[in-house]
Scaffold this motif. Structure first.
Motif, PDB file in Angstrom:
ATOM      1  N   ARG A 284       0.809  -1.224   0.000  1.00 45.43           N
ATOM      2  CA  ARG A 284       0.000   0.000   0.000  1.00 45.43           C
ATOM      3  C   ARG A 284       0.839   1.269   0.000  1.00 45.43           C
ATOM      4  O   ARG A 284       0.328   2.358  -0.287  1.00 45.43           O
TER       5      ARG A 284
ATOM      6  N   THR B 158       3.102   4.310  -0.904  1.00 48.65           N
ATOM      7  CA  THR B 158       3.511   5.081  -2.085  1.00 48.65           C
ATOM      8  C   THR B 158       4.776   5.887  -1.824  1.00 48.65           C
ATOM      9  O   THR B 158       5.424   6.354  -2.751  1.00 48.65           O
TER      10      THR B 158
ATOM     11  N   GLU C 278      -0.994  -6.719  -5.784  1.00 53.54           N
ATOM     12  CA  GLU C 278      -0.977  -5.467  -6.529  1.00 53.54           C
ATOM     13  C   GLU C 278      -0.238  -4.431  -5.692  1.00 53.54           C
ATOM     14  O   GLU C 278      -0.639  -4.111  -4.572  1.00 53.54           O
ATOM     15  N   ILE C 279       0.845  -3.898  -6.237  1.00 57.50           N
ATOM     16  CA  ILE C 279       1.697  -2.982  -5.482  1.00 57.50           C
ATOM     17  C   ILE C 279       1.450  -1.551  -5.946  1.00 57.50           C
ATOM     18  O   ILE C 279       1.462  -1.267  -7.156  1.00 57.50           O
ATOM     19  N   ALA C 280       1.215  -0.660  -5.003  1.00 59.40           N
ATOM     20  CA  ALA C 280       0.983   0.738  -5.341  1.00 59.40           C
ATOM     21  C   ALA C 280       2.232   1.324  -5.994  1.00 59.40           C
ATOM     22  O   ALA C 280       3.355   1.036  -5.565  1.00 59.40           O
ATOM     23  N   PRO C 281       2.066   2.147  -7.029  1.00 59.99           N
ATOM     24  CA  PRO C 281       3.239   2.755  -7.674  1.00 59.99           C
ATOM     25  C   PRO C 281       3.957   3.700  -6.720  1.00 59.99           C
ATOM     26  O   PRO C 281       3.334   4.417  -5.944  1.00 59.99           O
ATOM     27  N   SER C 282       5.273   3.682  -6.784  1.00 61.47           N
ATOM     28  CA  SER C 282       6.064   4.544  -5.911  1.00 61.47           C
ATOM     29  C   SER C 282       6.047   5.970  -6.418  1.00 61.47           C
ATOM     30  O   SER C 282       6.162   6.228  -7.623  1.00 61.47           O
ATOM     31  N   TYR C 283       5.899   6.925  -5.492  1.00 60.55           N
ATOM     32  CA  TYR C 283       5.939   8.339  -5.860  1.00 60.55           C
ATOM     33  C   TYR C 283       7.308   8.725  -6.408  1.00 60.55           C
ATOM     34  O   TYR C 283       7.448   9.656  -7.171  1.00 60.55           O
TER      35      TYR C 283
END
Length: 388
Positions: free
Chosen positions: A233, A235, A367-372
């Motif tokens: 979760r 980011t 499902e991995i949240a995209p990194s900022y």
């Protein structure tokens, strides 16, 4: 008798049994700083068929040699020195071994107790000289046939058990007083009765007490599930690789880093430092962290750290200032000295490589949240490659 014992006199017998007990506990390399009082120990170490030795005339340098040996080989070397101020020169290396949970055996020769506090040359109070930086400290009795050799073996085994303790491994100190003659001068006494009680021990190759200490490897499946969910979760996540002595986990760490795609801080004492390039993943360094643009636009709220404390004061100050909501530290040993910033929210006591592998397996199906910290930032970090 399968074990070779130098039968010249009580000192040589005592030292031979001591070295044999160490060898059976896995200590086979001895770092010797020449001196008179340590002659029985030095001879025993050199004569043993399963040992290797390094001679170093300076005790401070010898201590650091043993420290490096432990780092490189993940096993202890034994230091041998004479009595007096020579003993004090080991302290810096012992402190570092203690701080890094590295095994080390310190064998310091000493004069008999009746000479202590008497002004005799090269005589200081050696018992407990390394204070709380050793996991065990014992002054052994002066060798003599009235002291059972089984007692000596038990003391050596206890020291090795303490040195390899699962919760808190580190250096141990055995202070060894000897009376003259220090050299293997023959005497007419029959010492066979002294060895008779340990005959069965001499005829095999095991320790009296079987060391069952092992690195912490068990992984709680629930902790893996909960940690993977937190990471998926996040980011604004940051991977940190701190001080570590074992290189075998590098591939597992790399797999986790590649699937998370988080920016990474690698400590100068991490074995991963030579395994990653800027073209693969965004690596942070002091130059990048000190940029106001980075500090204003991106701050981690989740940090996952493998290994021990960091060397960089800038990184420590940065993490203290940011103080993320979640700071997970994974290490086989958990003590307050592992968290100098007091920012860690969860200590996970287990082997880092296996935990990273378990997280990777779990995250592979998530499902991995995209990194900022996106590709633009990654490109920017490449500009600092030559400065890292």
């Amino acid at each position: 008798m399968t074990t070779t014992i130098n039968m010249a006199n009580p000192n040589t017998i005592w030292a031979s049994v001591l070295v044999e007990a160490l060898v059976r506990s896995g200590v086979t390399h001895f770092v010797i700083s020449p001196g008179s009082r340590s002659t029985p120990l030095a001879i025993a170490a050199v004569e043993h068929p399963k040992t290797t030795t390094t001679v170093h005339f300076d005790e401070r340098g010898a201590g650091y040699f043993a420290l490096g040996y432990a780092r490189a080989n993940q096993c202890a070397a034994a230091l041998i020195c004479t009595s007096g101020t020579a003993v004090a020169n080991y302290l810096p290396a012992i402190v570092e071994a203690s701080q890094d949970f590295l095994p080390m055996v310190v064998l310091t020769a000493d004069r008999p107790p009746e000479t202590w506090n008497s002004g005799v040359n090269q005589t200081i109070l050696q018992d407990g000289i390394y204070s709380h930086y050793t996991r065990l400290n014992r002054t052994l009795p002066v060798p003599g046939t009235h002291i059972p050799l089984a007692f000596l073996i038990e003391m050596v085994d206890r020291a090795c058990d303490a040195m390899q303790n699962v919760e808190n491994p580190g250096p141990v100190h055995l202070n060894c007083p000897f009376e003259k003659p220090l050299e293997p001068t023959g005497v007419t006494t029959d010492f066979a009765p002294w060895l008779l009680p340990i005959r069965s021990w001499l005829n095999n190759d095991v320790s009296l007490s079987q060391n069952t200490n092992r690195p912490v490897t068990d992984i709680d499946p629930l902790i893996v599930v909960q940690t993977a969910a937190r990471l998926a979760r996040a980011t604004h996540g940051l991977l940190v690789f701190g001080r570590e002595n074992d290189r075998k986990h590098a591939e597992s760490y790399l797999k986790l880093a590649r699937i998370l795609k988080w920016p990474i801080w690698i400590d100068i004492q991490s074995p991963l430092r030579s395994s990653l390039t800027y073209s693969e993943l965004p690596l942070l360094n002091a130059d990048i962290l000190s940029q106001s643009e980075v500090q204003n636009r991106w701050q981690p709220n989740v940090i996952l750290q493998f290994g021990g404390p960091l060397t960089s004061q800038l990184a420590l100050d940065y993490f203290t200032e940011v103080r993320p909501e979640i700071y997970l530290q994974v290490h086989p040993f958990t003590t307050p000295s592992m968290d100098p910033t007091r920012c860690v929210t969860n200590h996970i006591q287990t082997e880092g490589g296996k935990f990273a592998e378990a997280l990777y397996q779990r995250l592979s199906d998530s499902e991995i949240a995209p990194s900022y910290f996106d590709s633009g930032w990654s490109t920017q970090t490449q500009n600092f490659q030559n400065q890292y």
